[in-house]
Scaffold this motif. Structure first.
Motif, PDB file in Angstrom:
ATOM      1  N   TYR A   7       0.821  -1.212   0.000  1.00  0.00           N
ATOM      2  CA  TYR A   7       0.000   0.000   0.000  1.00  0.00           C
ATOM      3  C   TYR A   7       0.851   1.257   0.000  1.00  0.00           C
ATOM      4  N   SER A   9       5.066   2.738  -1.658  1.00  0.00           N
ATOM      5  CA  SER A   9       6.310   2.338  -2.320  1.00  0.00           C
ATOM      6  C   SER A   9       7.297   1.784  -1.292  1.00  0.00           C
ATOM      7  N   LYS A  50       8.097  -2.034 -10.512  1.00  0.00           N
ATOM      8  CA  LYS A  50       9.290  -2.852 -10.778  1.00  0.00           C
ATOM      9  C   LYS A  50      10.574  -2.153 -10.311  1.00  0.00           C
TER      10      LYS A  50
HETATM   11  P1  ADP Z   1       7.794   0.513 -12.963  1.00  0.00           P
HETATM   12  O1  ADP Z   1       9.269   0.341 -12.864  1.00  0.00           O
HETATM   13  O2  ADP Z   1       7.029  -0.778 -12.816  1.00  0.00           O
HETATM   14  O3  ADP Z   1       7.362   1.267 -14.179  1.00  0.00           O
HETATM   15  P2  ADP Z   1       8.127   2.337 -10.757  1.00  0.00           P
HETATM   16  O4  ADP Z   1       8.606   1.552  -9.588  1.00  0.00           O
HETATM   17  O5  ADP Z   1       9.125   3.131 -11.526  1.00  0.00           O
HETATM   18  O6  ADP Z   1       7.297   1.365 -11.722  1.00  0.00           O
HETATM   19  O7  ADP Z   1       7.003   3.343 -10.331  1.00  0.00           O
HETATM   20  C1  ADP Z   1       6.034   3.082  -9.372  1.00  0.00           C
HETATM   21  C2  ADP Z   1       5.397   4.396  -8.988  1.00  0.00           C
HETATM   22  O8  ADP Z   1       4.247   4.187  -8.198  1.00  0.00           O
HETATM   23  C3  ADP Z   1       6.350   5.261  -8.171  1.00  0.00           C
HETATM   24  O9  ADP Z   1       6.135   6.595  -8.489  1.00  0.00           O
HETATM   25  C4  ADP Z   1       5.915   4.959  -6.749  1.00  0.00           C
HETATM   26  O10 ADP Z   1       6.185   6.009  -5.857  1.00  0.00           O
HETATM   27  C5  ADP Z   1       4.410   4.772  -6.924  1.00  0.00           C
HETATM   28  N1  ADP Z   1       3.806   3.862  -5.935  1.00  0.00           N
HETATM   29  C6  ADP Z   1       2.696   4.109  -5.225  1.00  0.00           C
HETATM   30  N2  ADP Z   1       2.343   3.077  -4.470  1.00  0.00           N
HETATM   31  C7  ADP Z   1       3.272   2.111  -4.701  1.00  0.00           C
HETATM   32  C8  ADP Z   1       3.418   0.785  -4.215  1.00  0.00           C
HETATM   33  N3  ADP Z   1       2.560   0.221  -3.341  1.00  0.00           N
HETATM   34  N4  ADP Z   1       4.472   0.081  -4.682  1.00  0.00           N
HETATM   35  C9  ADP Z   1       5.332   0.628  -5.582  1.00  0.00           C
HETATM   36  N5  ADP Z   1       5.228   1.874  -6.081  1.00  0.00           N
HETATM   37  C10 ADP Z   1       4.185   2.606  -5.652  1.00  0.00           C
END
Ligand code: ADP
Ligand code: MG
Length: 153
Positions: A7, A9, A50
């Protein structure tokens, strides 16, 4: 390993950290059956978490360097000074058009060595080159904005 819901990052980072520590604890991690590198295939949509997971994963492996989003970097290497693992290669296949492009980066050789960990974001785009025994981790958005579902095979 199972299915996790996070819930924030921070929680996703903690899962990455826990997975790294689990890998370090294992004697011949996960891949007793395969000869080569330990490969993690990170799959899921943009923003699914990721790269965030990878930040925790690096921390769990004891890597101090900060990682920016590697969206524009195909592959980066981190030195590991662990008993078993010596390198972590973090790849982002988002811009890859053909799996074969990764071999131009020297991935073929990298995959041969059991002391390498290879983590590939957008691995679904390079399925063809994933070795047998690749550990798949799938990231999904949940109902709430900060909710994510992480499935670790
Ligand atoms: P991907 O690499 O899969 O494209 P990122 O990790 O770069 O994704 O981005 C995830 C985004 O979502 C970040 O901005 C992060 O702060 C936000 N976020 C919000 N909630 C979560 C969560 N539970 N887990 C991971 N990221 C989250
Ligand atoms: Mg990413």
């Amino acid at each position: 390993m199972g299915v996790f819901r996070t819930y924030s990052s921070a929680e996703t980072k903690r899962i990455g950290e826990a997975v790294a520590k689990k890998i370090l604890r294992e004697k011949r991690p996960v891949f007793a059956k395969t000869q080569g590198a330990l490969v993690l295939a990170l799959e899921g949509d943009l923003g699914a978490g990721k790269t965030t997971f990878m930040q925790g994963f690096l921390k769990g492996l004891g890597v101090k360097k900060r990682t920016a989003s590697p969206t524009f970097i195909l592959m980066r290497r981190f030195r590991l000074r662990k008993k078993y693992f010596k390198n972590l290669y973090h790849l982002d296949a988002y811009r890859i058009k053909k799996s074969e492009e990764l071999f131009h980066l020297g991935l073929g050789e990298i995959l041969l060595h059991p002391q390498n960990i290879v983590a590939i974001e957008w691995a679904e785009r390079v399925k063809k080159i994933l070795p047998r025994g690749t550990k798949k981790i799938t990231f999904m958005h949940g109902k709430k904005e900060e909710e994510r579902k992480i499935m670790i095979k």
